[in-house]
Write an enzyme that holds these catalytic residues in place. Structure first.
Site: not given
Ligand code: HXC
Length: 289
Positions: A21, A149
């Protein structure tokens, strides 16, 4: 929606603007004359986004690679943008992280990774830009990307719901506190607008059995019968960043085709009743007890 040139002379920072977005917002703003600054973690994504945007629009794009969780790096990025672009007029706090999980499966670090990105990341840009605008006696605009939410809460995305609720509190608080400096703060609450990043993490249809995957049928969940398209979101974003919304401050605007209200209304389940059944229901209910 807005006239070309609406953002002439204006520079807008979009966090997480290298994809999804944020990238669509960048394109819309460039087409309306803004200079756009993109901040995101991945240098490669920024490079690709910048090349695409410049070739599509011929506009000015500046990039700085930073994780919004790092306050010092965010400050450095904002100083860099101000120097390169010759100023900064608006900030879109769009960078987010999210995944679906039962909360009892989460570690403290999992919570932190979302809260630090969504809430503290937005606080970092807000502090850096807000201090700059106040010191320069210059107006500014914040637009924070929340979700529906954030107001209702939602099971299975608790770190995101918690962080986005904080973002709404930040928006409303600063709308009042910084209004006197000419700084407006607003938020939007988008429903489903498909992007690769969010969809792969939040709606893993192919990983679920068909009966569960059917629950993700947006056509039946959303009164308007479809997901949103990026252009619709960009129209709202550009309006709220522009001077046409100069008297809107502290507002949260929902853009979700009516999805969250459909989930909220006590009798909304009656949408499942076929139209031809209503004569019989009326006959039965008119009798009363
Ligand atoms: C449980 C999880 C997990 C999962 C990660 N973790 N994914 N736990 N289930 N699916 C845990 C990991 O084990 C770790 O904890 C901690 O979270 C950090 O994970 P990392 O992978 O080291 O972190 P990082 O590289 O910083 O990644 C961040 C992230 C990733 C959020 C986890 O998904 C990301 O980069 N996302 C960016 C893009 C994104 O999410 N976009 C969607 C946004 S949409 P431990 O204890 O093991 O160290 C939105 C609105 C939605 O927000 C609206 C919809 C209608």
């Amino acid at each position: 929606m807005l006239a070309p040139g609406t953002f002439d002379g204006k520079t807008v920072l979009i966090t997480g603007g290298g994809s999804g977005l944020g990238l669509s917002m960048a394109e819309g703003l460039l087409r309306l004359g803004a200079k756009v600054c993109l901040m995101s973690r991945s240098e490669d994504k920024l490079q690709a986004a910048s090349e695409k945007l410049v070739s599509q629009t011929g506009g000015s794009v500046f990039t700085f690679s930073a994780d919004v969780r790092d306050a010092a790096k965010v400050e450095e990025g904002i100083r860099y943008f101000i120097e390169c672009a010759g100023g900064l007029h608006a900030v879109v706090n769009n960078a987010a992280g999210n995944f679906i999980s039962p909360t009892e499966r989460l570690s403290a670090n999992a919570f932190s990774s979302i809260i630090d990105t969504v809430l503290k990341g937005s606080i970092h840009t807000t502090l850096a830009a807000g201090k700059y605008w106040i010191e320069k006696k210059q107006p500014g605009v914040f637009l924070n990307i929340a979700t529906t939410y954030a107001s209702t809460g939602s099971a299975f995305v608790v770190p995101s719901a918690t962080a986005k609720a904080g973002l709404i509190a930040l928006t409303r608080s600063l709308a009042v506190e910084w209004g006197e400096y000419g700084i407006r703060s607003n938020a939007i609450a988008p429903g489903p607008f498909p992007t690769e990043g969010a969809w792969s993490r939040l709606f893993p249809k192919e990983a679920l059995p068909p009966a569960l995957a059917d629950k993700m049928d947006f056509a039946s969940r959303i009164p308007i019968g479809r997901v949103g398209n990026h252009e619709e979101l960009v129209n709202l974003v550009t309006f709220l960043l522009s001077d046409f919304s100069a008297y809107i401050n502290g507002e949260l605007v929902t853009i979700d085709g009516g999805e969250w209200l459909q989930g909220a209304g006590e009798f909304n389940w009656l949408k499942a009743v076929p139209h031809q059944m209503w004569d019989a229901i009326e006959k039965a209910t008119r009798k009363g007890a």
